[in-house]
Design an enzyme around this catalytic site. Structure first.
Site, PDB file in Angstrom:
ATOM      1  NE  ARG A 198      10.856 -14.420  -5.750  1.00  0.00           N
ATOM      2  CZ  ARG A 198      10.418 -15.377  -4.928  1.00  0.00           C
ATOM      3  NH1 ARG A 198      11.262 -16.241  -4.399  1.00  0.00           N
ATOM      4  NH2 ARG A 198       9.129 -15.457  -4.645  1.00  0.00           N
TER       5      ARG A 198
ATOM      6  CD  GLU B 206      -4.702   3.938  -1.496  1.00  0.00           C
ATOM      7  OE1 GLU B 206      -4.932   4.339  -0.344  1.00  0.00           O
ATOM      8  OE2 GLU B 206      -5.556   3.972  -2.414  1.00  0.00           O
TER       9      GLU B 206
ATOM     10  CG  ASP C 196      -1.860   1.174   1.245  1.00  0.00           C
ATOM     11  OD1 ASP C 196      -2.956   1.048   0.678  1.00  0.00           O
ATOM     12  OD2 ASP C 196      -1.504   2.220   1.839  1.00  0.00           O
TER      13      ASP C 196
ATOM     14  CG  ASN D  50      -4.395  10.913  -5.737  1.00  0.00           C
ATOM     15  OD1 ASN D  50      -3.610  11.122  -6.656  1.00  0.00           O
ATOM     16  ND2 ASN D  50      -4.971   9.740  -5.548  1.00  0.00           N
TER      17      ASN D  50
ATOM     18  NE  ARG E 279      14.847  -7.813  -5.184  1.00  0.00           N
ATOM     19  CZ  ARG E 279      14.755  -9.108  -4.908  1.00  0.00           C
ATOM     20  NH1 ARG E 279      15.591  -9.682  -4.068  1.00  0.00           N
ATOM     21  NH2 ARG E 279      13.815  -9.852  -5.477  1.00  0.00           N
TER      22      ARG E 279
END
Length: 371
Positions: free
Chosen positions: A272, A283, A240, A248, A303
């Site tokens: 991956r 969102e 999220d 916005n 990551r």
């Protein structure tokens, strides 16, 4: 449908059904007699492929036409972006074929396509001025429109008969029948292609190009079924965007759309190849990680989160934060839920913990993975 016959020395179109004058030494064999010289043992090799593979279909049409007409040069032209392009060819250099563009109505092939009537030339050497002569090894060629009803879907160019004879009107009748079946196959391929496009559109989000909620639900149930049947495992992450409503409201919805697209790109590059990401709603993004335990799922999610934080840093007009960040919640099958509703609920709870803990972090639900 009238056949346009071009006599030696002129290019006029006949007004009705005419027969080409044969030169001395020409056999005048009909299309039926032509069939008698064909080895059908070759057909299993060039059988029509699946309609879902248009490229191979076009090549097969050209190869079959070459065998049936005993010719060395055949090309299949189809309309694309307002011009005719060669989609399948035999006896023509592929690099040359790719560069050819003909407007409907221009040149012989363009006229046949526009007018929808076949044309046979007895001797191109006497029919065209020297500067306009195509590079044919023999003088006779046939151009046939590919038609379905009144609609022309393409053009089939056939030339260079191996026996050196000119094409007759009977030959053209036979080739027209061949062209009719080719037209059906091409239309079928186009319909299959369109159905695939519509299917893709129904399963993808129009803004980000990611899979949509419908596809996510289907894929999640597939993973649950596979996990239950084969006693395997997978992880689910809900991502999220932090403070996206505020972004916005302060920067505008166009800027918000830009953020969604940018995060989509970063997430795709960070995940991956086996991972499946979908736009879950607003969102939120959902990520299915097949054959992935919690510890590995955490590393993949972290990551992704760190890459988004690093690459989404900027200076905004009114948004109070420098960085666009995300929070991620992770749950794993079967430990955190053995059905879709429970697993999603566990991921949402982990996401909620990430939010109330300060945002911009990844939280894994549960206490671990039982042995």
């Amino acid at each position: 449908m009238p056949i346009r016959m071009v006599e030696h020395g002129n290019m006029r179109a006949s007004g009705g059904r005419t027969r080409m004058k044969m030169q001395p030494g020409q056999s005048g064999k009909s299309g039926t007699e032509l069939m008698g010289h064909i080895s059908f043992q070759k057909f299993p090799v060039v059988g029509l492929p699946s309609l879902e593979d248009p490229g191979r279909l076009y090549d097969s049409i050209v190869e079959i036409a070459s065998i049936l007409t005993n010719t060395a040069r055949v090309s299949l032209m189809l309309p694309e972006h307002g011009v005719l392009r060669i989609k399948g060819a035999k006896g023509i250099d592929k690099d040359v074929a790719r560069k050819i563009r003909i407007k409907p109505g221009a040149g012989i092939s363009g006229k046949v396509f526009k007018e929808g009537e076949p044309m046979v030339v007895a001797d191109v050497g006497k029919s065209l001025p020297a500067q306009k002569k195509p590079n044919y090894r023999t003088g006779s060629f046939v151009i046939v429109p590919l038609k379905l009803g009144e609609e022309t879907v393409g053009v089939l160019n056939i030339s260079d008969r191996i026996d050196g004879r000119a094409f007759s009107e009977d030959d053209v009748k036979f080739i027209r029948n061949l062209a009719y079946f080719a037209s059906i196959a091409i239309r079928g391929a186009h319909c299959c292609s369109r159905l695939e496009e519509l299917k893709t559109l129904s399963l993808t989000d129009s803004l980000t190009g990611l899979f949509n909620r419908r596809y996510f639900d289907e894929r999640l149930h597939e993973e649950l079924h596979r996990g239950t049947r084969y006693n395997s495992f997978f992880s689910l992450a809900i991502l999220d965007i932090d403070d996206f409503k505020l972004f916005n409201d302060t920067e505008g919805h166009l800027a918000g759309d830009g953020v969604l697209k940018a995060i989509t790109h970063i997430a795709r590059e960070s995940l991956r190849s086996i991972d499946v990401i979908a736009r879950y709603g607003g969102e939120e993004f959902a990520i299915i990680m097949p054959e992935t335990r919690k510890d590995e799922a955490f590393l993949v999610a972290e990551r992704t989160r760190k890459n988004i934080e690093e690459l989404m840093s900027g200076h905004w007009e009114k948004f109070p934060h420098k960085d666009i960040t995300v929070s991620i919640g992770i749950a794993s099958f079967p430990w955190d839920g053995k059905d879709a509703a429970t697993l999603i609920r566990s991921s949402d709870k982990a996401l909620y913990r990430a939010k109330v803990s300060g945002k911009n972090r990844t939280v894994v639900w549960g206490t671990g993975e039982p042995e």
